[in-house]
Design an enzyme around this catalytic site. Sequence first.
Site, PDB file in Angstrom:
ATOM      1  N   ASP A   1       9.627   3.634   0.027  1.00  0.00           N
ATOM      2  CA  ASP A   1       8.531   4.279   0.757  1.00  0.00           C
ATOM      3  C   ASP A   1       8.602   3.845   2.221  1.00  0.00           C
ATOM      4  OD1 ASP A   1       6.127   4.930   1.942  1.00  0.00           O
ATOM      5  OD2 ASP A   1       4.865   4.149   0.333  1.00  0.00           O
TER       6      ASP A   1
ATOM      7  N   TYR B   1       0.857  -1.185   0.000  1.00  0.00           N
ATOM      8  CA  TYR B   1       0.000   0.000   0.000  1.00  0.00           C
ATOM      9  C   TYR B   1       0.888   1.227   0.000  1.00  0.00           C
ATOM     10  CZ  TYR B   1      -3.575   3.406   1.304  1.00  0.00           C
ATOM     11  OH  TYR B   1      -4.428   4.489   1.303  1.00  0.00           O
TER      12      TYR B   1
ATOM     13  N   LYS C   1       3.655  10.598   7.822  1.00  0.00           N
ATOM     14  CA  LYS C   1       3.112  10.262   9.140  1.00  0.00           C
ATOM     15  C   LYS C   1       3.847  10.914  10.305  1.00  0.00           C
ATOM     16  CE  LYS C   1       0.897   5.980   7.655  1.00  0.00           C
ATOM     17  NZ  LYS C   1      -0.543   6.108   7.506  1.00  0.00           N
TER      18      LYS C   1
END
Length: 397
Positions: free
Chosen positions: A221, A135, A249
């Site tokens: 990522d 994801y 985040k």
Amino acid sequence: MTTAEKRAELLPGGYGRSSFFVGKPPPRAVAGEGYLLRDETGAELIDVHNNFSVLLHGHAHPEITAAAVAAARRGACFGLPNAGELEHAEALLARVPWAQQVRYTNSGTEAVMTAVRVARAVTGRDRIVVLSPAYHGTADPVLVSSAATRGVPAGTLADVLTVAPDDVPGLRATVAEHGSQLAAIVLDLVPARAGNRPLEAGFVAAAQMLAADCGALLVVDEVISFRHGLGGVALSLYDLEPDLLVVGKLIGGGFPVGAVLGRAETMRVLDPAAPDALLHGGTFTANPVTMSAGRAALDLYDEAAVARLEALGARAQERLGAVARAHGWDVVGHGSVVRLAPQADDDAARTRLWWEAYRDGVLLSPSGVLSLSTPMDDGVVDEIAARLDASLERLSG
Ligand code: PMP
């Protein structure tokens, strides 16, 4: 229809994002402090969801809140570049010594999208390789990795090739066939959809070598995994220096953020003065509130704090592992990110566990992931394990 049901109709399906879905609309959060969260019914929960791991320091950490409030008092945002951006960049780049420059975005999705665009601009090629399942947010070019491609144009999909995590022969074959057209190989080193376990070192090394051989960029990522090391797992687990690093985040202290890091020669296409510059905008990009709160969050997460949280994660893996296995569930994950998984893939079981855990005062992610936060200690981890024992007991009873 009750008032609550009527209000829920204001949002499609009663939800503001599809990534958080537990069937019927859940209670809504009103406040949090440390590892505790209060909902609109007055119930108090141990929050181990932490908004998909964003809240590394829990809710309303005094230093992060003070930094955010002080920034907001000085002005919510400015058209002129703000000084906070450089202060954040100094702290972030100090953790990733191989990277020389950073460009901020408002989310991990935007950062991934920007990294892919940079890779395409630098290489002059269109195709990318992503892992699936994985994801990377909801930008068109990477939705394939989460097998959710409704609404993505066929032309975009045609440029995206998928490989299963740790499938070295598959990656080799894909690069052998399409290498001259590849702009990037995109990796999440601890792919959540594949069980939150680190990729095998041999696979990561092969990806780096194959990308270099065919002239593609290696894009890593670490939107989630950055928490597992001072400068993420690329450095701490693999000693890997990719071409572009995507983070998000935790680096925003709870405020919207994403970032792309790289060497100056790669990031040059983002220099507005470069003759071949690509367009990167963002009205709220690097806004002062995010930059100040994020800088405070990074400063609080020094080497000792990383080690402490990862050790707490090891305790959680062990305690929760024992509880889960006693009820026919598994525990997977890495360090401070732990996933409770039914032994056979079963979304309905995960949703039932979410509601049972909620009843016992533990807030999980809908997919059963727990992300620990720095205000937690051994006692909190043991309390979570005891409460989830009761939840799983009811579930299996
Ligand atoms: N990459 C990874 C690895 C992620 O886990 C996420 C979000 N969970 C994203 C990208 C997208 O980030 P955001 O939700 O901030 O757009």
